[in-house]
Design a protein around this motif. Structure first.
Motif, PDB file in Angstrom:
ATOM      1  N   GLN A   1       0.829  -1.213   0.000  1.00 42.06           N
ATOM      2  CA  GLN A   1       0.000   0.000   0.000  1.00 42.06           C
ATOM      3  C   GLN A   1       0.857   1.254   0.000  1.00 42.06           C
ATOM      4  OE1 GLN A   1      -1.063   1.051   3.787  1.00 42.06           O
ATOM      5  NE2 GLN A   1      -2.770   2.411   3.287  1.00 42.06           N
ATOM      6  N   GLN A   2       1.958   1.155   0.758  1.00 40.51           N
ATOM      7  CA  GLN A   2       2.849   2.290   0.963  1.00 40.51           C
ATOM      8  C   GLN A   2       3.402   2.856  -0.347  1.00 40.51           C
ATOM      9  OE1 GLN A   2       6.240   0.833   2.934  1.00 40.51           O
ATOM     10  NE2 GLN A   2       7.430   2.708   2.705  1.00 40.51           N
ATOM     11  N   VAL A   3       3.609   2.002  -1.356  1.00 37.70           N
ATOM     12  CA  VAL A   3       4.299   2.499  -2.536  1.00 37.70           C
ATOM     13  C   VAL A   3       3.375   2.881  -3.701  1.00 37.70           C
ATOM     14  CG1 VAL A   3       6.477   1.353  -2.091  1.00 37.70           C
ATOM     15  CG2 VAL A   3       4.705   0.157  -3.394  1.00 37.70           C
ATOM     16  N   CYS A   4       2.029   2.764  -3.524  1.00 44.08           N
ATOM     17  CA  CYS A   4       1.256   3.101  -4.732  1.00 44.08           C
ATOM     18  C   CYS A   4       0.294   4.254  -4.502  1.00 44.08           C
ATOM     19  CB  CYS A   4       0.549   1.874  -5.282  1.00 44.08           C
ATOM     20  SG  CYS A   4      -0.708   1.268  -4.215  1.00 44.08           S
ATOM     21  N   LYS A   5      -0.237   4.761  -5.610  1.00 44.89           N
ATOM     22  CA  LYS A   5      -0.944   6.043  -5.539  1.00 44.89           C
ATOM     23  C   LYS A   5      -2.345   5.955  -4.959  1.00 44.89           C
ATOM     24  CE  LYS A   5       1.661   8.762  -8.815  1.00 44.89           C
ATOM     25  NZ  LYS A   5       2.085   8.304 -10.152  1.00 44.89           N
ATOM     26  N   ASN A   6      -3.204   5.043  -5.493  1.00 48.80           N
ATOM     27  CA  ASN A   6      -4.539   4.940  -4.893  1.00 48.80           C
ATOM     28  C   ASN A   6      -4.810   3.547  -4.376  1.00 48.80           C
ATOM     29  OD1 ASN A   6      -4.354   6.805  -7.159  1.00 48.80           O
ATOM     30  ND2 ASN A   6      -5.486   5.213  -8.263  1.00 48.80           N
ATOM     31  N   PRO A   7      -4.241   3.266  -3.214  1.00 47.95           N
ATOM     32  CA  PRO A   7      -4.398   1.911  -2.681  1.00 47.95           C
ATOM     33  C   PRO A   7      -5.779   1.717  -2.061  1.00 47.95           C
ATOM     34  CG  PRO A   7      -3.180   3.259  -1.139  1.00 47.95           C
ATOM     35  CD  PRO A   7      -3.479   4.142  -2.307  1.00 47.95           C
ATOM     36  N   LEU A   8      -6.135   0.451  -1.914  1.00 45.68           N
ATOM     37  CA  LEU A   8      -7.328   0.121  -1.140  1.00 45.68           C
ATOM     38  C   LEU A   8      -6.906  -0.010   0.315  1.00 45.68           C
ATOM     39  CD1 LEU A   8      -8.695  -2.625  -3.543  1.00 45.68           C
ATOM     40  CD2 LEU A   8      -9.261  -0.180  -3.506  1.00 45.68           C
ATOM     41  N   LYS A   9      -7.918  -0.085   1.191  1.00 45.21           N
ATOM     42  CA  LYS A   9      -7.568  -0.151   2.602  1.00 45.21           C
ATOM     43  C   LYS A   9      -7.101  -1.574   2.958  1.00 45.21           C
ATOM     44  CE  LYS A   9      -9.056   2.064   6.768  1.00 45.21           C
ATOM     45  NZ  LYS A   9      -9.404   1.238   7.904  1.00 45.21           N
ATOM     46  N   PRO A  10      -5.873  -1.731   3.470  1.00 48.99           N
ATOM     47  CA  PRO A  10      -5.316  -3.065   3.708  1.00 48.99           C
ATOM     48  C   PRO A  10      -6.211  -3.967   4.538  1.00 48.99           C
ATOM     49  CG  PRO A  10      -3.617  -1.429   3.978  1.00 48.99           C
ATOM     50  CD  PRO A  10      -4.903  -0.677   3.768  1.00 48.99           C
ATOM     51  N   SER A  11      -6.774  -3.434   5.632  1.00 46.77           N
ATOM     52  CA  SER A  11      -7.551  -4.325   6.492  1.00 46.77           C
ATOM     53  C   SER A  11      -8.817  -4.801   5.780  1.00 46.77           C
ATOM     54  CB  SER A  11      -7.902  -3.614   7.797  1.00 46.77           C
ATOM     55  OG  SER A  11      -8.512  -2.381   7.504  1.00 46.77           O
ATOM     56  N   GLU A  12      -9.376  -3.943   4.938  1.00 46.11           N
ATOM     57  CA  GLU A  12     -10.576  -4.344   4.201  1.00 46.11           C
ATOM     58  C   GLU A  12     -10.260  -5.419   3.175  1.00 46.11           C
ATOM     59  OE1 GLU A  12     -12.310  -0.804   2.584  1.00 46.11           O
ATOM     60  OE2 GLU A  12     -12.873  -0.078   4.589  1.00 46.11           O
ATOM     61  N   VAL A  13      -9.110  -5.249   2.509  1.00 48.55           N
ATOM     62  CA  VAL A  13      -8.736  -6.250   1.512  1.00 48.55           C
ATOM     63  C   VAL A  13      -8.499  -7.585   2.195  1.00 48.55           C
ATOM     64  CG1 VAL A  13      -7.134  -6.822  -0.332  1.00 48.55           C
ATOM     65  CG2 VAL A  13      -7.676  -4.442   0.134  1.00 48.55           C
ATOM     66  N   LEU A  14      -7.883  -7.547   3.347  1.00 46.11           N
ATOM     67  CA  LEU A  14      -7.627  -8.787   4.078  1.00 46.11           C
ATOM     68  C   LEU A  14      -8.940  -9.443   4.494  1.00 46.11           C
ATOM     69  CD1 LEU A  14      -4.474  -8.021   6.224  1.00 46.11           C
ATOM     70  CD2 LEU A  14      -4.771  -9.925   4.629  1.00 46.11           C
ATOM     71  N   GLU A  15      -9.892  -8.611   4.873  1.00 46.19           N
ATOM     72  CA  GLU A  15     -11.206  -9.126   5.242  1.00 46.19           C
ATOM     73  C   GLU A  15     -11.853  -9.801   4.052  1.00 46.19           C
ATOM     74  OE1 GLU A  15     -12.957  -5.981   7.693  1.00 46.19           O
ATOM     75  OE2 GLU A  15     -14.826  -7.146   7.541  1.00 46.19           O
ATOM     76  N   GLN A  16     -11.673  -9.143   2.905  1.00 48.92           N
ATOM     77  CA  GLN A  16     -12.220  -9.649   1.651  1.00 48.92           C
ATOM     78  C   GLN A  16     -11.703 -11.056   1.349  1.00 48.92           C
ATOM     79  OE1 GLN A  16     -11.459  -6.511  -1.162  1.00 48.92           O
ATOM     80  NE2 GLN A  16     -12.627  -7.591  -2.714  1.00 48.92           N
ATOM     81  N   VAL A  17     -10.414 -11.293   1.645  1.00 46.24           N
ATOM     82  CA  VAL A  17      -9.872 -12.623   1.369  1.00 46.24           C
ATOM     83  C   VAL A  17     -10.053 -13.558   2.559  1.00 46.24           C
ATOM     84  CG1 VAL A  17      -8.206 -11.808  -0.340  1.00 46.24           C
ATOM     85  CG2 VAL A  17      -7.525 -11.991   2.065  1.00 46.24           C
TER      86      VAL A  17
END
Ligand code: ADP
Ligand code: MG
Lengths: 798, 233
Positions: free
Chosen positions: B110-126
């Motif tokens: 997430q740290q290196v890109c311009k419009n990231p998604l929220k990490p915790s939400e993505v983790l929830e998604q998976v």
């Protein structure tokens, strides 16, 4: 044919981890080398010197007397423990050579039986060869003389010419100098037959003892037998004492520093070893899964420790033994005239350090293997689990934590999660910094010692030596145009602590003396214990002297009191208020003097008195043996040079220069240590840097794939290592200063006071160099980021 | 022109005198937003092709373009920028940072890109809500793979490249993972390339590229892909 594939694996692994294996070899070598080298230096020197003394029959006592005769010799020879006695005429004479160099003459009847010179070139001097002489080889070389040449000595108006038969070194002239360093062009020694000087008194008796003699007893017996004579033992014989001091300085320097050095290199070897084994974890699991027994896996991994550390340690042992003594003893060759230094066998201590080095590496290798092997194959095949979600303490301070950038957070977490690794890196940097500071401080201390002695203790500019024909101080003062002129009178005296209890002092092992007279203290078993006397220099000042700063209230001393330099007091177990017994040459009765103060003088330990205190003793008038001159006017030095009674004039800067040259051997040891400390630091930092890099190469490859720019990855590596390095450097400063103090205290000779000095410049330099090394290595490693091949680094699960 | 094009791409590996052609004159195209499966036996050259496409490796010859931009000619830094902005990777061997937790691993991307998604939400998604604070070594292979997917998704990339994403997973978890990948493709119009040796997965793709011995055997267009629920293995 079934080949041993484990052996193939071993060889490939070594090739793969050649950096680490090589650093284990180098570190083991460095650690053992410094120890074995310094150890061998002093042992070789010590053994050679002692052998030389035995072979050439160095005298145990030199008795200065008015005139010796057969009867006197016989009386001494009768004393139990005396092996041989030979008297001689000893006198310092001028020669007719250019520059009026002087020679100390020793004229003997018959063959020389004690203090036998060793022929370097030419032939021996036979007992009936009245016209031949043996000449100091260094003096001869400096003055262009060879065997067969003639040399003429002057005593007053008399001239005596001798033919040089042989050029020699002598056991009583290992160190030939009237002051600090040898000047063979102007001063040397010569041995002739006494026939040419038959009208002269035999004013010196050399005494050789049997091997089992009790030197202190014999000395006391001689003093009893010849109460007016002045007995010098080897301890107060300048040449012998100088070389022995050198040996003991070497030997004490060869303990603490090399041991610390060894410990640091061992620490790094051990961590490297552990990590090499840890990195082989999954492979161990694989071997186990394949059905290899624990024994053969263990043997396989033990070879990782055994062979490199053995190669390094034995290499270091041999390299140290055969290179360092050469280097260090070469530095001393100008100072000391010694026969060729023989190589003593490798010492037990050096050998033990070598064995210890190999054993420790194998043991740590064994322990980390054991820890891994005892797990089952399946769990070995998984990478080791880090401790579950352990948050670092700092993260709990949420305000600060969230203020940090992500990469800083990552660095912090990394550091704290791999605590052992970070700690070892820190310890490595710390100890290197400390060792460098210590090595630098050895040099600082010597510089400071010389600066403070010549700058703060000796406050005069010139010192002129006077012979017996010198007049009263008033006469000189009237005729000399200088800011200040003072006279001092120096006398070689024997002192001992008078009775009155107290410890006998650490020196001179307070031997049981039974019936011999002198001051006594009661020993543990009720025996009479008497402290052996010690030969020191007594300096008598004018009452209001200003040109030597003693760091004590020296102007107040009067009425049978004296000041003793603090090191001498320490060595003899003296304190203010104690009474000393003072024996003057040619005087039978001992004087009693009270110690009124201790002086902080750093070089040359002795006893000080004022003129009036001296006169209270009623042992003759105050007659200067040297003049001290401050800020001389234009004609002043010329005037002194024109005087017959002035035998030499020295300026303080030239004395200072000579002293610097005199501590050269010490400085070269310090220099050597600094060089070793720096190379150790380099290897340690490189090794740790590379290990960190290798262990994390997959992580860096992943970061690369995720789109981190090279500079971002580089800064991640560099910043993390810089934090550790900085912390290590800062933490190393204090231990460095402490270690420097310990090393200096351990290597202080009896006649000097070392005040351990660590120049701030040295601290900055040590920190700077360590940091620079670290940055250099970071750069090297950071450059490797480019060469990480992502595809390959990510291909396999390791 | 297709969104992704490979024209006559060859990749040779040299080891001493041996030359292995891992990709041999490969040409194909993939349209934007497509879900594409590259199918072939082990050693066919699939990973090689994916690595070339992802800018992790350079072709020996030939040209690759993504969205009209030539990948083959990019400088090292530009290539890094391309990986950073446009590509999400899911590796065969997960490649998670061992000393970062699941969440931190995702945050790393997430740290290196311009419009990231929220990490915790993505983790929830998976499906890793409860394992967010675990370290990789404490997770099973499937869970690690899902962290790896979350890490790629969180960058919200235009191109999602997955190397054997189901290789280490049982069929139930594998399907979960595939469903997510298919969803990303349809919802965000992300172009998804999945590598597999498992032919049963092929029906879910709009395009199937078959490889063998470093060559393209066939490219099939599947006008009517089945949903993930309909396949089993
Ligand atoms: N770094 C390399 N060096 C040499 N040969 C390689 C390398 N990487 C892959 N190969 C070879 O290229 C071929 C294709 O490999 P790869 O693309 O990984 O296949 P796949 O992913 O389809 O299983 C294989 O024969 C493999 O041995
Ligand atoms: Mg593959």
């Amino acid at each position: 044919m079934v080949r041993n594939r484990l052996l193939t694996k071993f060889l490939r692994d070594i090739l793969l981890a050649k950096g680490q294996i090589l650093s284990i070899v180098i570190l083991s070598a460095l650690g053992v080398m410094v120890f074995s080298g310094l150890d061998a230096s002093w042992r070789d020197l010590d053994a050679s010197v002692e052998q030389y003394f035995v072979e050439q029959k160095l005298a145990d006592f030199w008795i200065i007397t008015a005139a010796s005769d057969k009867n006197m010799e016989r009386r001494i020879a009768r004393i139990k423990g005396v092996k041989d006695v030979q008297s001689r005429f000893s006198y310092e004479m001028e020669t007719t050579l250019a520059g009026d160099p002087k020679l100390m003459l020793h004229a003997v009847r018959d063959d020389i039986r004690i203090n036998i010179p060793r022929i370097v070139r030419g032939s021996r001097l036979l007992g009936n060869d009245y016209k031949g002489c043996l000449l100091d080889v260094r003096f001869a070389d400096a003055n262009g003389l060879s065997p067969g040449d003639d040399i003429t000595l002057k005593i007053g108006d008399r001239r005596s010419t001798f033919t040089v038969r042989g050029l020699v070194i002598s056991p009583e002239y290992v160190f030939t100098s009237k002051d600090i360093i040898p000047e063979p062009k102007s001063f040397g020694f010569i041995y002739t037959n006494i026939r040419e000087f038959s009208s002269m008194p035999r004013n010196e008796i050399c005494v050789l003892l049997t091997d089992d003699a009790d030197a202190a007893k014999v000395k006391a017996a001689i003093e009893d037998e010849l109460p007016r004579a002045f007995v010098r033992d080897r301890k107060s014989h300048n040449s012998t004492q100088m070389i022995r001091n050198e040996v003991s300085q070497f030997s004490s320097l060869s303990v603490l520093f090399p041991i610390m050095f060894f410990m640091v290199s061992a620490l790094i070897v051990l961590t490297t070893m552990t990590r090499i084994v840890e990195n082989q974890r999954t492979q161990m699991g694989l071997l186990k899964a394949l059905g290899y027994g624990s024994g053969s896996i263990m043997r396989h991994y033990l070879s990782f420790g055994l062979f490199p550390s053995m190669l390094g340690s034995v290499g270091g042992l041999v390299a140290g033994k055969f290179t360092l003594p050469q280097f260090l003893l070469n530095v001393m060759a100008d100072m000391y005239a010694l026969p060729e230094i023989k190589t003593a066998p490798i010492s037990y201590a050096a050998f033990s350090v070598c064995v210890l080095s190999v054993a420790m590496t194998c043991i740590i290798c064994y322990i980390s293997c054991r820890r891994n092997i005892s797990e089952n194959a399946a769990s070995l095949l998984r990478p080791k689990a880090p401790k579950a979600g352990s948050r670092i303490l700092f993260e709990r301070i949420t305000v600060l934590w969230s203020a940090l950038g992500f990469s800083t957070k990552m660095i912090m977490r990394n550091l704290f999660r791999s605590k052992v690794r970070a700690f070892m890196a820190l310890a490595g940097v710390l100890s290197c910094t400390a060792l460098i500071i210590t090595a630098f401080s050895l040099m600082d201390t010597m510089d400071h010692l010389i600066d403070s002695y010549y700058g703060k203790t000796l406050l005069y500019d010139y010192r002129a030596e006077l012979d017996e024909s010198g007049g009263s101080i008033g006469k000189y003062r009237r005729r000399m145009d200088a800011e200040r002129v003072e006279g001092i009178m120096e006398k070689v005296v024997n002192i001992r602590k008078a009775d009155g209890g107290g410890a006998a002092g650490k020196y001179d092992d307070g031997r049981v003396t039974g019936k011999y007279g002198g001051g006594r203290v009661m020993g543990e078993y009720g025996e009479d214990i008497e402290q052996e006397s010690r030969t020191v220099l007594l300096t008598v000042f004018e009452d209001r002297q200003e040109l030597i700063f003693l760091g004590a209230q020296d102007n107040g001393i009067a009425g049978n009191t004296a000041i003793v330099s603090q090191k001498l007091a320490e060595v003899m177990g003296l304190d203010i208020g104690d009474t000393l017994k003072l024996k003057l040459p040619g005087v039978e009765k001992e004087e009693k003097v009270m110690i009124a103060g201790l002086s902080q003088i750093q070089i040359g330990q002795g006893l000080y008195m004022t003129e009036s205190a001296w006169e209270d003793l009623e042992r003759g008038a105050f007659k200067p043996t040297a003049l001290l001159v401050k800020n001389p006017g234009r004609g002043c030095i010329d005037y002194l040079e024109g005087l017959d009674e002035v035998t030499g004039i020295k300026s303080v800067p030239s004395l200072k220069e000579k002293t610097s040259a005199g501590v050269e051997p010490f400085s070269s040891v310090a220099f050597l240590m600094a060089a070793f400390a720096l190379s150790l630091a380099f290897v340690v930092l490189y090794n740790m840097g590379v290990l960190n890099f290798i262990e994390r190469i997959r992580e860096f490859a992943t970061l690369k794939v995720l789109g981190f720019y090279q500079r971002e990855i580089r800064s991640l590596i560099v910043r993390e290592n810089v934090i550790v390095t900085l912390a290590g450097i800062l933490a190393g400063v204090y231990p460095g200063i402490w270690l420097a103090g310990m090393v200096m205290a351990a290597s202080e000779p009896d006649d000097m006071v070392f005040v351990s000095v660590v120049d701030p410049v040295s601290i900055i330099a040590a920190c700077g160099i360590t940091f620079a090394f670290s940055l250099l290595i970071q750069r090297l490693l950071a450059g490797k980021v480019r060469s990480i091949v992502m595809v390959e680094a990510l291909k396999s699960v390791e | 022109m297709s969104y992704i094009t490979f024209s006559n791409v060859t990749k040779e590996y040299r080891s001493g005198e041996n030359v292995v052609k891992a990709a041999d004159n490969v040409s194909f195209g993939i349209e934007k937003g497509e879900l594409c499966v590259v199918l072939g036996p082990s050693g066919a050259g699939k990973t090689t092709v994916l690595n070339l496409l992802g800018g992790m490796d350079r072709a020996t010859s030939g040209a690759i373009t993504v969205g009209g931009r030539g990948i083959t000619g990019l400088k090292e830094n530009e290539l890094t920028g391309y990986r950073r902005e446009d590509v999400g990777f899911v590796f065969q061997f997960y490649n998670l940072m061992p000393n970062l937790t699941a969440l931190e691993n995702v945050e790393l991307a997430q740290q290196v890109c311009k419009n990231p998604l929220k990490p915790s939400e993505v983790l929830e998604q998976v499906g890793l809500r409860d394992r967010m604070h675990n370290f990789p070594a404490q997770l099973s292979g499937g869970e690690q793979q899902r962290v790896s997917i979350a890490r790629a998704l969180c960058k919200n990339p235009a191109l999602l490249l997955c190397d054997e994403p189901t290789g280490a997973l049982d069929s139930k978890t594998g399907m979960q993972v595939l469903r997510q990948l298919a969803e990303v493709s349809s919802k965000f119009h992300t172009t998804v390339v999945i590598i597999t040796h498992n032919a049963l997965i092929a029906p879910i793709a709009q395009r199937v590229i078959r490889m063998k011995n470093g060559r393209i055997e066939a490219v099939e267009i599947n006008a009517d892909p089945v949903s993930v629920e309909e396949i089993t293995w």
